[in-house]
Design an enzyme around this catalytic site. Structure first.
Site, PDB file in Angstrom:
ATOM      1  N   CYS A  95      92.860 -14.625  27.390  1.00 48.47           N
ATOM      2  CA  CYS A  95      93.951 -13.865  26.765  1.00 48.47           C
ATOM      3  C   CYS A  95      95.050 -13.479  27.751  1.00 48.47           C
ATOM      4  CB  CYS A  95      93.403 -12.625  26.070  1.00 48.47           C
ATOM      5  SG  CYS A  95      92.839 -11.385  27.237  1.00 48.47           S
ATOM      6  N   LYS A 124      44.524 -13.538  36.016  1.00 50.16           N
ATOM      7  CA  LYS A 124      44.223 -12.533  34.994  1.00 50.16           C
ATOM      8  C   LYS A 124      43.098 -11.613  35.454  1.00 50.16           C
ATOM      9  CE  LYS A 124      45.405 -15.922  31.499  1.00 50.16           C
ATOM     10  NZ  LYS A 124      44.959 -16.871  30.481  1.00 50.16           N
ATOM     11  N   LYS A 183      48.792 -22.977  35.319  1.00 53.79           N
ATOM     12  CA  LYS A 183      49.758 -22.679  34.268  1.00 53.79           C
ATOM     13  C   LYS A 183      50.297 -24.002  33.763  1.00 53.79           C
ATOM     14  CE  LYS A 183      53.527 -19.676  33.029  1.00 53.79           C
ATOM     15  NZ  LYS A 183      54.307 -20.611  32.248  1.00 53.79           N
TER      16      LYS A 183
HETATM   17  S1  IVH Z   1      48.089 -16.484  29.174  1.00 51.29           S
HETATM   18  C1  IVH Z   1      48.577 -12.675  27.155  1.00 51.29           C
HETATM   19  N1  IVH Z   1      47.384 -18.612  30.524  1.00 51.29           N
HETATM   20  O1  IVH Z   1      52.807 -19.776  29.592  1.00 51.29           O
HETATM   21  C2  IVH Z   1      48.844 -13.775  28.119  1.00 51.29           C
HETATM   22  N2  IVH Z   1      49.473 -18.672  29.384  1.00 51.29           N
HETATM   23  O2  IVH Z   1      55.058 -18.199  30.435  1.00 51.29           O
HETATM   24  C3  IVH Z   1      49.476 -14.923  27.453  1.00 51.29           C
HETATM   25  N3  IVH Z   1      50.682 -20.784  29.589  1.00 51.29           N
HETATM   26  O3  IVH Z   1      53.291 -18.279  26.487  1.00 51.29           O
HETATM   27  C4  IVH Z   1      49.493 -16.183  28.158  1.00 51.29           C
HETATM   28  N4  IVH Z   1      49.200 -21.806  30.850  1.00 51.29           N
HETATM   29  O4  IVH Z   1      52.249 -20.627  26.522  1.00 51.29           O
HETATM   30  C5  IVH Z   1      48.331 -18.062  29.754  1.00 51.29           C
HETATM   31  N5  IVH Z   1      46.603 -20.423  31.748  1.00 51.29           N
HETATM   32  C6  IVH Z   1      47.547 -19.873  30.974  1.00 51.29           C
HETATM   33  C7  IVH Z   1      48.731 -20.573  30.604  1.00 51.29           C
HETATM   34  C8  IVH Z   1      49.672 -19.918  29.799  1.00 51.29           C
HETATM   35  C9  IVH Z   1      50.366 -21.920  30.231  1.00 51.29           C
HETATM   36  C10 IVH Z   1      51.941 -20.553  28.832  1.00 51.29           C
HETATM   37  C11 IVH Z   1      51.763 -19.809  27.533  1.00 51.29           C
HETATM   38  C12 IVH Z   1      52.634 -18.580  27.662  1.00 51.29           C
HETATM   39  C13 IVH Z   1      53.588 -18.993  28.735  1.00 51.29           C
HETATM   40  C14 IVH Z   1      54.173 -17.793  29.454  1.00 51.29           C
END
Ligand code: IVH
Length: 638
Positions: free
Chosen positions: A394, A280, A120
């Site tokens: 208040c 995922k 992430k």
């Molecule tokens: S998938 C439908 N994969 O994290 C799923 N997001 O906290 C949408 N992000 O808005 C996101 N790395 O900007 C996905 N490997 C990754 C990611 C990722 C960073 C960000 C993305 C999202 C945010 C959510």
């Protein structure tokens, strides 16, 4: 390698154009090797020399400039402001989990499907729309439906291809980050995440270019790809010329936890700022059957890394009164730097949290902060805290309901001011800050929202800090909002507990103006609305019925119903070759309230089948789904 060019010549020869094209392609290949693969094959000098020749040729023959030439990445234009732009399909966020156990519960509930695991990345999300293979638009996430058009800025990012070999319309989503080495070259910026987000939203693309951004894709929006698994889609994406990152397919808890631990271990040395891993569901068919909640897809979850922790000391605890009258304890602490941000105020949430922590004034405390989450006190020495009996604003008696402390004085200044401010913010009425609202309230000009719409320029002129221009502007901004705000914004502005922008949009779409007459059971029917929100909504509508009716009368919000057609609410899949492009059909279907489905599953109602329907056609027959050929489909539904 040099290509020959005669200056002062009007006619160009075909072979010069051919040489120019080849040079552009060579530059793009070298840039791809450098910025995407991280494997440079030529020296900077070689690159710069050829670049100069290309740019000289383009100056002489501007009509011949190729849109994907590397010179087209930075223009001279500086925008006045960023324009809003809609995404073709919504950009979702991710549900978070904070421990392997929490993740495991989620995974087991789904019956342990095969997962695709990715890091992430902590940056700013970006949506790239390609049409006929060319980068058409780049849009920031915004509220998920609409973002800001940052195409000129995105073009300066070398890891974003200006041209791809896939020709159908496609939305490619990913994270824009600053690599740590590149961040180290920049001065005066707090942390890579904010620096990346800030760079993307610059009005001058030259500044964006200087910030050396990198784009790493993680998925798709609207598209007509036809794969079975998400991992295949990502592999295809990388083959189009995007930068890859560590990703694996995993089937067992051991594989998943190893990936998490390995990524966590690499966190320090990784060039990209990471704040967790994303897991995922790999099967696209299963993804589709799981669908989406209010904000998140149900087929993905983030497993976040532990936060960075620092120690500090509580100097003072103040009680803030919010728009609902709730008192929140906030600790002012000795300022500390955590993950590139200076933290000096930390919320303690409520009495329960204060008791759990046992901290008070003078306590030494451990403060933690994750990139995207507000700082939090984790633990600390015990100390004393005074629970107020009177409202600090208040002075009226405080009502205590379990752990919650309330100021119940409906004319408490803090409650009124905060609700008015929230109302204005939700309707995006700009230029009325807290100070102005405070003055208006103190002078007894605006005591509640209705009063805002009675404001006259001459009343404002009598106030300090208002001149003719500012008074007129404020008055006209408010009165101009009449008839212009969307119904969902109006619902949001009411400040109903638990109803944020996503909920407000769902209510407006589902019930329109009728939302005020609905009961808890009706609210429960909306996807993602649970018991608590539905009850809170029912109570709100009952108690405030007349007031909301009056406000509707004054503000006259807009609401357009999606036309009701035979396709409304129906799920439609498409297969085979059709006379119009797949995306054209999808947009026609969606305009009529239909829902496009990428694959043929049990929940699909209709299959539009063109020439050579293949496996989807077979599956639809097996599942007894209504099948229409193109001619019939057009006649009956469009
Ligand atoms: S998938 C439908 N994969 O994290 C799923 N997001 O906290 C949408 N992000 O808005 C996101 N790395 O900007 C996905 N490997 C990754 C990611 C990722 C960073 C960000 C993305 C999202 C945010 C959510």
């Amino acid at each position: 390698m040099l290509f020959y060019m005669r200056r002062k010549r009007v006619e160009i020869e075909l072979k010069d154009i051919e040489r120019y094209k080849k040079a552009v392609e060579k530059l793009n290949l070298w840039a791809y090797q450098y910025y995407v693969l991280d494997k440079p094959t030529v020296s900077d000098f070689e690159y710069d020399t050829l670049y100069k020749e290309v740019s000289d040729f383009e100056k002489e023959f501007p009509d011949e400039i190729l849109p994907f030439s590397p010179t087209q990445r930075v223009g001279d234009e500086v925008s006045e402001k960023l324009e809003k732009a809609p995404h073709l399909s919504p950009m979702w966020s991710l549900e978070n989990s904070y421990s392997l156990e929490e993740f495991q519960t989620w995974w087991e509930k789904l019956q342990k499907p095969k997962l695709f695991c990715e890091p992430k990345m902590d940056g700013a999300s970006l949506n790239l729309i390609y049409k006929s293979g060319n980068l058409w638009k780049a849009i920031t996430r915004g509220d998920g439906k609409t973002g800001e058009d940052v195409t000129k800025n995105a073009k300066t990012i070398k890891s974003i291809p200006l041209k791809i070999s896939y020709l159908e319309e496609i939305e490619i989503r990913g994270e824009v980050v600053i690599l740590k080495d590149d961040f180290a070259k920049l001065e005066n910026l707090s942390n890579p995440r904010n620096a990346a987000a800030g760079a993307l939203r610059q009005l001058d693309p030259k500044i964006t270019a200087e910030r050396l951004l990198t784009f790493i894709p993680y998925g798709f929006g609207k598209n007509s790809l036809d794969f079975e698994n998400f991992s295949e889609e990502i592999r295809f994406l990388i083959s189009l010329g995007f930068r890859d990152t560590e990703r694996i397919k995993a089937e067992t808890l051991e594989e998943i936890s190893n990936f998490y631990l390995k990524t966590l271990e690499s966190r320090e040395k990784n060039q990209i700022e990471l704040d967790g891993v994303v897991l995922k569901v790999d099967s696209l068919e299963f993804q589709e059957s799981l669908g989406f909640g209010v904000k998140f897809p149900k087929w993905a979850i983030a497993l976040k890394f532990p936060a960075v922790e620092k120690s500090s000391k509580i100097l003072e605890i103040v009680w803030q009164v919010g728009r609902t009258g709730v008192l929140t304890p906030v600790a002012n602490i000795e300022p500390v730097e955590i993950g590139g941000v200076i933290v000096s105020r930390v919320t303690l949430h409520n009495l329960d949290e204060v008791c759990r922590l046992g901290v008070g004034i003078g306590s030494k405390v451990i403060v933690a902060r994750r990139g995207d989450v507000i700082p939090k006190i984790m633990s600390g020495e015990s100390g004393d805290i005074e629970v107020p009996e009177k409202c600090p604003v208040c002075n009226s008696k405080i009502h205590r309901d379990g752990v919650a402390l309330y100021c119940q004085n409906i004319s408490c200044k803090a409650v009124a001011i905060n609700s008015i401010e929230y109302f204005l913010k939700s309707l995006q009425i700009k230029g009325v800050g807290k100070k102005v609202v405070e003055t208006l309230f103190e002078k007894e000009i605006v005591r509640d929202i209705e009063d805002l719409y009675k404001l006259e320029t001459k009343t404002l002129l009598a106030l300090p800090r208002f001149g003719e221009k500012s008074a007129e502007k404020l008055q006209s901004t408010i009165s101009n909002s009449v008839g212009k705000v969307e119904l969902w914004q109006f619902i949001l502005a009411l400040g109903i507990r638990g109803v944020g922008d996503v909920g407000a949009k769902a209510l407006s779409k589902e019930f329109g103006f009728e939302f005020l007459f609905k009961s808890k059971d009706d609210f429960l029917q909306i996807d993602g609305f649970g018991d608590e929100i539905s009850s809170s909504l029912e109570d709100f509508c009952k108690v405030n019925f007349e007031k909301v009716e009056r406000l509707l009368e004054i503000i006259k919000p807009k609401f357009e119903k999606i036309i009701n057609t035979k396709l409304s609410g129906k799920k439609i899949a498409i297969t085979g070759t059709l006379s119009k492009s797949r995306n054209e059909y999808i947009s026609e279907i969606e305009k009529r309230g239909g829902i496009f489905s990428k694959s043929v599953t049990k929940s699909v109602d209709i299959l539009l089948s063109g020439e050579g329907g293949g496996s989807k056609l077979d599956r639809a027959k097996k599942l007894n789904i209504a099948i229409f050929n193109e001619v019939d489909f057009l006649k009956i539904f469009l």
